[in-house]
Design a protein around this motif. Structure first.
Motif: not given
Length: 375
Positions: A326-350
């Motif tokens: 969740t914090d990793a998505v936050q630190l990526h800003g708007g990009y963290g909310y996009l499927e282009d970045y792995a943290v979006e997948r990681m948050m869903r997987d977690a």
């Protein structure tokens, strides 16, 4: 704990190299297309990962619990679904622990060679945490057993060849049965559409008058609950490592992004608030890793305290996975909310790591019970 890490340093490095080269490049497509990790599973055979915990005389690697957790963490660091797909072969260690030599010779080489995969058959439509309420029945017949019931949320449902099915054999007793996907009376529900772990197939396993020979019964038909308890203790540690890997992967991604992303003329890694968040993420990852290592040491030593510490590790590592992603998505800003970045997948997987292997609420009740009994 340090001696364990030192002993497996080279092994960790080889698995990390495999994960980076063979698993990471396929992770996004696996999630997007919702296909099982066929290519990565095949590639993992070169390191012997599907056979890691099995005895060497059966074609396995003889890896202890710490080795299994190292492998699970390193693969889940880049793709949680692939980590599940490869480690699912370890379920049939129950055959080594409780089965006959004939059962071991028939089934284990299929796991170690990659010729077959396997799955639990535990959770049912009316519940998962209350395992003793399972309604799937196994009734003796002239030639063996007849099974009827539905198992729900089965990881590898339809993809696995072998299923370790927990079924009621009398009013208060249970047995474990070895069911093959090609057995008459076995069918599968539609693949579940999930928030995360999309590269890991999940479906119902339906047993309708599934006739099995006596040779498919694992051990004593009234000791299945005892057997599954022992198997789940080991699985709980493996899945703690799985959650830890997700958290560690998200921390890695956050460190890279914040070091490269610039705002107001400098990398955002220089900002005090960002550094505070990253510090908290690192604390969660390292605390979870420390508790998990300790639990592995206890299990390897045969210490009964392993049960308590496995539950603590499961809660700490899965809560860390959810918080850190969740914090990793936050630190990526708007990009963290996009499927282009792995943290979006990681948050869903977690998220599911807090639910399966006994929900964290159930784990906390188990922890409280254990510590009160020590008074």
């Amino acid at each position: 704990m340090a001696h364990l890490e030192a002993e497996y340093r080279d092994f960790r490095a080889s698995v990390r190299r495999f994960a980076n080269e063979e698993v990471a490049p396929r992770a996004a497509a696996l999630d997007r297309e919702q296909n099982p990790p066929v290519e990565a599973h095949a590639a993992s055979l070169r390191l012997g990962l599907p056979g890691l915990p099995y005895p060497e005389h059966l074609g396995g690697g003889g890896g202890d619990m710490f080795a299994q957790c190292v492998a699970m963490e390193e693969i889940a660091r880049v793709c949680a679904s692939t980590a599940l797909g490869i480690s699912s072969s370890w379920i049939m260690m129950a055959v080594v622990n409780f089965g006959t030599e004939d059962q071991q010779r028939e089934i284990v080489p299929q796991m170690t060679s990659g010729a077959a995969r396997c799955a639990w058959g535990l959770t049912e439509p009316k519940g998962g945490s209350d395992l003793m309420a399972a309604s799937t029945k196994a009734v003796r017949s002239a030639d063996g057993w007849v099974l009827n019931g539905t198992k729900r949320f089965i990881t590898n449902g339809g993809w696995a060849e072998w299923y370790l099915v927990f079924a009621r054999t009398s009013e208060k007793r249970f047995g474990l049965f070895l069911v093959h996907k090609n057995d008459a009376g076995v069918s599968f529900g539609a693949p579940e559409k999930k928030m995360g772990m999309r590269g890991s197939p999940t479906s119902d396993v339906i047993l309708e008058n599934c006739v099995l020979p006596e040779s498919r019964l694992l051990g004593d038909p009234e000791r299945g609950a005892e057997y599954i308890g022992a198997a789940l203790l080991k699985s709980r540690l493996q899945m703690s490592a799985h959650a830890l890997g997700i958290a560690a992967g998200a921390l890695d991604a956050a460190l890279r992004y914040t070091s490269e992303r610039e705002q107001f003329g400098q990398a955002i890694a220089k900002f005090q608030m960002v550094r505070g968040m990253v510090a908290d993420m690192a604390i969660k990852v390292e605390a979870g890793r420390s508790v998990l290592r300790h639990a592995c040491e206890l299990l390897i030593a045969g210490d009964p305290e392993a049960k308590l510490h496995a539950s603590i590790a499961k809660v700490m590592c899965s809560d860390a996975a959810m918080a850190v992603t969740t914090d990793a998505v936050q630190l990526h800003g708007g990009y963290g909310y996009l499927e282009d970045y792995a943290v979006e997948r990681m948050m869903r997987d977690a998220k599911v790591t807090q639910i399966w292997e006994g929900t964290n609420q159930i784990q906390r009740l188990m922890i409280a019970k254990e510590v009160y009994e020590q008074i």
